[in-house]
Motif scaffolding. Structure first.
Motif, PDB file in Angstrom:
ATOM      1  N   ALA A 251     -11.308  -4.803   5.772  1.00  0.00           N
ATOM      2  CA  ALA A 251     -10.724  -5.701   6.771  1.00  0.00           C
ATOM      3  C   ALA A 251     -11.786  -6.525   7.497  1.00  0.00           C
ATOM      4  O   ALA A 251     -11.468  -7.545   8.118  1.00  0.00           O
ATOM      5  CB  ALA A 251      -9.907  -4.900   7.782  1.00  0.00           C
TER       6      ALA A 251
ATOM      7  N   THR B 226      -7.135  -7.708  -3.593  1.00  0.00           N
ATOM      8  CA  THR B 226      -5.748  -7.369  -3.248  1.00  0.00           C
ATOM      9  C   THR B 226      -5.613  -7.022  -1.763  1.00  0.00           C
ATOM     10  O   THR B 226      -4.571  -7.285  -1.157  1.00  0.00           O
ATOM     11  CB  THR B 226      -5.247  -6.186  -4.103  1.00  0.00           C
ATOM     12  N   HIS B 227      -6.666  -6.452  -1.180  1.00  0.00           N
ATOM     13  CA  HIS B 227      -6.634  -6.191   0.267  1.00  0.00           C
ATOM     14  C   HIS B 227      -6.604  -7.501   1.031  1.00  0.00           C
ATOM     15  O   HIS B 227      -5.857  -7.655   2.019  1.00  0.00           O
ATOM     16  CB  HIS B 227      -7.853  -5.365   0.678  1.00  0.00           C
ATOM     17  N   TYR B 228      -7.383  -8.467   0.590  1.00  0.00           N
ATOM     18  CA  TYR B 228      -7.393  -9.783   1.240  1.00  0.00           C
ATOM     19  C   TYR B 228      -6.026 -10.453   1.128  1.00  0.00           C
ATOM     20  O   TYR B 228      -5.575 -11.128   2.070  1.00  0.00           O
ATOM     21  CB  TYR B 228      -8.468 -10.652   0.590  1.00  0.00           C
ATOM     22  N   LEU B 229      -5.363 -10.253  -0.024  1.00  0.00           N
ATOM     23  CA  LEU B 229      -4.038 -10.857  -0.236  1.00  0.00           C
ATOM     24  C   LEU B 229      -2.926 -10.066   0.454  1.00  0.00           C
ATOM     25  O   LEU B 229      -1.774 -10.502   0.464  1.00  0.00           O
ATOM     26  CB  LEU B 229      -3.757 -10.952  -1.735  1.00  0.00           C
ATOM     27  N   GLY B 230      -3.262  -8.907   0.987  1.00  0.00           N
ATOM     28  CA  GLY B 230      -2.281  -8.129   1.729  1.00  0.00           C
ATOM     29  C   GLY B 230      -1.533  -7.086   0.935  1.00  0.00           C
ATOM     30  O   GLY B 230      -0.597  -6.457   1.451  1.00  0.00           O
ATOM     31  N   HIS B 231      -1.909  -6.877  -0.324  1.00  0.00           N
ATOM     32  CA  HIS B 231      -1.225  -5.890  -1.169  1.00  0.00           C
ATOM     33  C   HIS B 231      -2.241  -5.017  -1.913  1.00  0.00           C
ATOM     34  O   HIS B 231      -2.282  -5.018  -3.151  1.00  0.00           O
ATOM     35  CB  HIS B 231      -0.295  -6.594  -2.167  1.00  0.00           C
TER      36      HIS B 231
END
Length: 256
Positions: free
Chosen positions: A139, A207-212
């Motif tokens: 994050a 995928t963390h940056y994209l929210g999934h």
């Protein structure tokens, strides 16, 4: 998990470093001495230092001694960059002719320097006592950017290492050097594991940056295993190729 995997890597790396250094020293006076013999020992030695720094107990000691959080992680990542770069130089020295060798070596050194030049400011601007440079802190934008630069370099260099090792393994097999071919084939597989490590860790960050993101607990198991397997198989493969070449030459001499 990290302590077991990287501790085992450190032990294997130490043995590989000793064997490679002995071989490089033994061959130092030969007229056909090549950069590859030195860079092989350097690569395995740097790798051994890097995986030792990645052991949690070592991390705690380094950070206590330096008073700087993430000092061991930065050291381990720098070692990984130098390790991959040294392997590139070794394989380029064996694969390219002398007309393009210098340019090829300089290009790869410049690439590694640029990567380190990008990583260091990101590290300095992000590190503090509340941040760790792991996917758990994805994050934090600086952590993600730093890791993506590092992982991108690992993926690119390991891809080239796999390509060069495969070509050399096929050539060694055609020439009848069975042990060298097997060692290089194993090294090629290990480089692909390195690509998988970078892709897996990088995909979590994306995928963390994209929210999934996919579950962090799986990433924290898969990434160390892939990294450990890559290190162990690469050191084993390079050592196998070196020792096999030596055994083959001794058999040839004995036969004559």
């Amino acid at each position: 998990m990290d302590g077991l995997v990287f501790g085992l890597c450190a032990l294997i790396g130490l043995a590989g470093t000793v064997l490679s250094a002995q071989e490089a020293w033994r061959q130092r006076d030969r007229s056909d001495y090549r950069v590859a013999r030195f860079t092989r020992a350097l690569a395995i030695g740097i790798c051994t230092v890097g995986v030792t720094l990645a052991v949690p107990a070592t991390e705690d000691v380094i950070e206590s001694a330096t008073g700087m959080n993430n000092a061991a992680k930065l050291g381990a990542h720098i070692c990984a960059v130098v390790w991959c770069g040294s392997l590139q130089l070794m394989l380029v020295d064996w694969s390219y002719n002398h007309e393009v060798l210098k340019a090829s070596l300089y290009a790869r050194v410049a690439f590694a320097v640029c990567v380190l030049a990008a990583m260091l400011p990101l590290f300095v601007g992000t590190t503090d006592e509340t941040v760790e440079f792991t996917t758990e802190f994805a994050a934090v934008p600086g952590v993600t950017a730093y890791l993506m630069v590092y992982l991108g370099y690992v993926a690119i260099t390991c891809g080239e290492i796999a390509f060069l090792c495969t070509g050399m393994a096929l050539a060694a097999r055609r020439a009848g050097h069975a042990w060298t071919a097997r060692g290089l084939a194993l090294s090629s597989i290990s480089a692909l594991l390195g690509v998988a490590y970078a892709a897996g860790k990088g995909s979590y960050l994306v995928t963390h940056y994209l929210g999934h993101p996919w579950p962090l607990r799986y990433e924290e198991i898969v990434s160390p295993l892939l990294a450990g397997l890559a290190v162990i198989s690469l050191i084993t493969g390079l050592t196998m190729a070196m020792v096999g070449r030596r055994l083959t030459s001794r058999v040839t001499v004995s036969a004559t």
